[in-house]
Scaffold this motif. Structure first.
Motif, PDB file in Angstrom:
ATOM      1  N   ARG A 202       5.135   0.761   8.646  1.00 44.01           N
ATOM      2  CA  ARG A 202       5.642   2.135   8.640  1.00 44.01           C
ATOM      3  C   ARG A 202       6.156   2.525  10.024  1.00 44.01           C
ATOM      4  O   ARG A 202       7.165   3.204  10.161  1.00 44.01           O
TER       5      ARG A 202
ATOM      6  N   PRO B 277      -0.719   8.859   3.964  1.00 42.03           N
ATOM      7  CA  PRO B 277      -1.731   8.845   5.027  1.00 42.03           C
ATOM      8  C   PRO B 277      -2.968   9.677   4.699  1.00 42.03           C
ATOM      9  O   PRO B 277      -4.087   9.293   5.013  1.00 42.03           O
TER      10      PRO B 277
ATOM     11  N   PHE C   7       0.583   8.319  15.501  1.00 37.51           N
ATOM     12  CA  PHE C   7       1.927   8.877  15.735  1.00 37.51           C
ATOM     13  C   PHE C   7       2.086   9.341  17.179  1.00 37.51           C
ATOM     14  O   PHE C   7       3.108   9.081  17.818  1.00 37.51           O
TER      15      PHE C   7
ATOM     16  N   ASP D 213       0.852  -1.180   0.000  1.00 37.36           N
ATOM     17  CA  ASP D 213       0.000   0.000   0.000  1.00 37.36           C
ATOM     18  C   ASP D 213       0.890   1.233   0.000  1.00 37.36           C
ATOM     19  O   ASP D 213       1.491   1.585   1.000  1.00 37.36           O
ATOM     20  N   THR D 214       0.976   1.878  -1.134  1.00 42.03           N
ATOM     21  CA  THR D 214       1.896   3.008  -1.243  1.00 42.03           C
ATOM     22  C   THR D 214       1.195   4.348  -1.055  1.00 42.03           C
ATOM     23  O   THR D 214       1.795   5.384  -1.239  1.00 42.03           O
TER      24      THR D 214
ATOM     25  N   SER E 283      -3.506   8.943  11.289  1.00 45.62           N
ATOM     26  CA  SER E 283      -2.037   8.884  11.329  1.00 45.62           C
ATOM     27  C   SER E 283      -1.481   9.772  12.438  1.00 45.62           C
ATOM     28  O   SER E 283      -0.524   9.397  13.116  1.00 45.62           O
ATOM     29  N   THR E 284      -2.109  10.935  12.661  1.00 43.03           N
ATOM     30  CA  THR E 284      -1.632  11.801  13.737  1.00 43.03           C
ATOM     31  C   THR E 284      -1.861  11.139  15.093  1.00 43.03           C
ATOM     32  O   THR E 284      -0.984  11.138  15.958  1.00 43.03           O
TER      33      THR E 284
ATOM     34  N   VAL F  93       6.343  10.601   9.055  1.00 42.39           N
ATOM     35  CA  VAL F  93       6.639   9.235   9.522  1.00 42.39           C
ATOM     36  C   VAL F  93       5.917   8.196   8.678  1.00 42.39           C
ATOM     37  O   VAL F  93       6.487   7.165   8.320  1.00 42.39           O
ATOM     38  N   PHE F  94       4.647   8.467   8.346  1.00 41.04           N
ATOM     39  CA  PHE F  94       3.855   7.432   7.686  1.00 41.04           C
ATOM     40  C   PHE F  94       3.836   7.564   6.163  1.00 41.04           C
ATOM     41  O   PHE F  94       3.248   6.751   5.484  1.00 41.04           O
ATOM     42  N   ASP F  95       4.463   8.613   5.652  1.00 48.90           N
ATOM     43  CA  ASP F  95       4.493   8.810   4.202  1.00 48.90           C
ATOM     44  C   ASP F  95       5.240   7.712   3.477  1.00 48.90           C
ATOM     45  O   ASP F  95       4.904   7.343   2.365  1.00 48.90           O
ATOM     46  N   GLU F  96       6.291   7.225   4.130  1.00 46.93           N
ATOM     47  CA  GLU F  96       7.143   6.268   3.432  1.00 46.93           C
ATOM     48  C   GLU F  96       6.386   4.974   3.195  1.00 46.93           C
ATOM     49  O   GLU F  96       5.842   4.390   4.119  1.00 46.93           O
ATOM     50  N   PRO F  97       6.363   4.551   1.944  1.00 42.34           N
ATOM     51  CA  PRO F  97       5.692   3.293   1.677  1.00 42.34           C
ATOM     52  C   PRO F  97       6.473   2.151   2.333  1.00 42.34           C
ATOM     53  O   PRO F  97       7.685   2.220   2.446  1.00 42.34           O
TER      54      PRO F  97
ATOM     55  N   GLU G  28       0.925  17.053  13.174  1.00 43.22           N
ATOM     56  CA  GLU G  28       0.393  16.480  11.937  1.00 43.22           C
ATOM     57  C   GLU G  28       1.476  16.295  10.899  1.00 43.22           C
ATOM     58  O   GLU G  28       1.556  15.275  10.216  1.00 43.22           O
TER      59      GLU G  28
ATOM     60  N   LEU H 152       4.714  15.973  11.357  1.00 43.86           N
ATOM     61  CA  LEU H 152       5.611  14.877  11.727  1.00 43.86           C
ATOM     62  C   LEU H 152       4.967  13.532  11.428  1.00 43.86           C
ATOM     63  O   LEU H 152       5.609  12.618  10.907  1.00 43.86           O
ATOM     64  N   ALA H 153       3.676  13.450  11.767  1.00 44.41           N
ATOM     65  CA  ALA H 153       2.969  12.194  11.544  1.00 44.41           C
ATOM     66  C   ALA H 153       2.956  11.837  10.071  1.00 44.41           C
ATOM     67  O   ALA H 153       3.238  10.691   9.701  1.00 44.41           O
ATOM     68  N   SER H 154       2.675  12.833   9.208  1.00 42.34           N
ATOM     69  CA  SER H 154       2.645  12.440   7.792  1.00 42.34           C
ATOM     70  C   SER H 154       4.045  12.096   7.304  1.00 42.34           C
ATOM     71  O   SER H 154       4.211  11.213   6.470  1.00 42.34           O
TER      72      SER H 154
END
Lengths: 204, 262
Positions: free
Chosen positions: A50, A17, A95, A13-14, A91-92, B52-56, B46, B48-50
């Motif tokens: 992730r 978020p 995190f 899943d690429t 995602s926030t 962190v999770f952006d990487e596939p 927000e 930072l969260a994106s």
């Protein structure tokens, strides 16, 4: 135990978020309301790998990284009811849970005592905020009612309830004894009381 | 009107969880009082969260670990339909215990025992949310010279946090700092020869600053401050107390107070 629950193994899943925020919010909602493992597997498949990359960078050690991932995802599973999509994206929220756990893990590794803990700074997972709206569960349950429903509790929940309420141990002691995170003890307690309440309702 | 704020980079470090615990405490309390920094923190979180999770996700080789993890996390819910270990002899005793303990817990409930305000000098000071969580660790108030009151909170790790209350016309003798002094003005105003401060201000001072805090406001002034080294008094009679400055601003035992030769 995983029979019938697909952990999206094949598809990478690429998406970013933002692109799946609404979808993940809906899954979290289903997890909270129905304890739905299929929905949780979607959230898990997306976030766990992730989180692992993040955790590896932060902790620099595979074992600690996986501990961080497991603690985080375990909280997501158990505390999904605390997620509020109006306050932010999944995602926030996830995190901030990971950030808190990482903060406390590092404090523990450095043997800091009487220190500032993550709950003090970022009360992301404080039950009080959710619980104050409803009367305490125990007030809604009467003595005779509960007796025979108690045996229907899952073994793990029963164990925690016994240790806390019969042996009078603190939640932290139970966590140390069973070698499970404190958050797990808290949520098992909550789930057990919730389940008792539900059973009472059904039989009313 | 709040004039002094943490820097953006402090805010980013704070939400990332990499700022020191003591500094985080001050930043968090400042954000309780300052809408603009609170909003900024939310935005930084927000972002930072994106990030962190952006990487596939990359590898699939550790997937079995994840399968195990998934079942460990979710197995809590398995019903104990076949396993009857741990049956309780008398369930109603259990419930009695439950109720007794819940009552005990509710007495210990933070919202009930932790005070959301400090009462000083006949006045009530409402505290920022973050600091309310520490009121049960607050030591006794002790009166110092110069119309000053001080109460300490041990936050561990060799750092000391304290509330300082200056009565009207109170002042702290001129001093400088060996380390950093972070101060958040909870309620009131004071000035120190460098600037004028008001409620909510986040003041970051180090060894390059020498100041003489004093308040002329009718109300007095309550501040919360964290220092990592004792103060060093630089002028007048107060110089005499330098060897004793641990009486003013105690540091954790094991650290000795050194006297500068200037």
């Amino acid at each position: 135990m995983l029979i019938g629950i697909p952990l999206d193994q094949k598809r990478n899943d690429t998406r970013q978020p933002k692109e799946c925020s609404a979808e993940m919010s809906a899954h979290l909602d289903t997890v909270a309301k129905q304890r739905c493992k299929v929905s949780f597997s979607k959230v898990f498949s997306y976030f766990a790998p992730r989180l692992r990359s993040y955790a590896l960078k932060q902790m620099g050690n595979e074992a600690l990284a996986m501990e961080l991932v497991q603690d985080t995802m375990s909280n997501v599973w158990q505390k999904a009811h605390l997620f509020n999509s109006e306050k932010g994206s999944p995602s926030t929220w996830i995190f901030t849970i990971a950030r808190n756990i990482r903060f406390d893990m590092l404090r523990k590794l450095q043997n800091r005592k009487e220190d500032v803990c993550s709950d003090d700074l970022w009360p992301v997972l404080c039950e009080q905020t959710a619980d104050t709206k409803t009367a305490p569960l125990d007030e809604q349950i009467t003595l005779e009612q509960v007796g025979h429903y108690f045996d229907d509790l899952p073994v793990k929940q029963k164990k925690v309830i016994e240790a806390i309420y019969i042996s009078g141990k603190s939640q932290q002691e139970v966590a140390d004894e069973l070698e499970i995170p404190l958050g797990t003890v808290k949520s098992r307690t909550r789930l057990a009381l919730q389940r008792l309440k539900d059973m009472l309702k059904e039989h009313d | 009107m709040i004039k002094l704020h943490p820097t953006d980079s402090d805010l980013v470090d704070f939400v990332e969880g990499t700022l020191s615990p003591a500094k985080s405490l001050l930043v968090s309390a400042h954000c309780d009082m300052c809408n603009c920094c609170r909003e900024k923190s939310e935005i930084f979180t927000e972002q930072l969260a994106s990030k962190v999770f952006d990487e596939p996700e990359q590898s699939t080789s550790i997937l079995s670990d994840f399968v195990n993890m998934f079942s460990e996390i979710t197995e809590d819910e398995e019903l104990a339909s076949t396993n009857n270990n741990g049956i309780l002899a008398n369930p109603s005793n259990v419930l009695q215990q439950i109720i007794k303990n819940e009552l005990r817990d509710s007495r210990n409930h933070p919202n009930l025992t932790k005070s959301d305000a400090l009462y000083l000098d006949g006045r009530k000071f409402i505290l920022p949310k973050t600091l309310i969580r520490f009121t049960d660790r607050l030591g006794e108030w002790s009166k110092l010279v110069g119309k000053l009151w001080q109460a300490q909170i041990d936050i561990g790790n060799g750092q000391l946090a304290q509330f300082i209350y200056m009565e009207k016309d109170g002042s702290i003798p001129e001093h400088t700092h060996k380390g950093n002094e972070l101060t958040l003005v909870i309620d009131g105003e004071f000035s120190d020869g460098i600037s004028q401060y008001d409620s909510g201000d986040y003041i970051n001072l180090n060894s390059s600053h020498t100041h003489t805090p004093c308040t002329a406001s009718e109300e007095g002034c309550l501040v919360f401050s964290v220092i990592d080294q004792p103060l060093y008094f630089t002028s007048g009679w107060a110089k005499l107390v330098n060897p004793l400055s641990n009486l003013y601003f105690k540091v954790n035992s094991g650290q000795s107070i050194s006297i500068s030769k200037s």
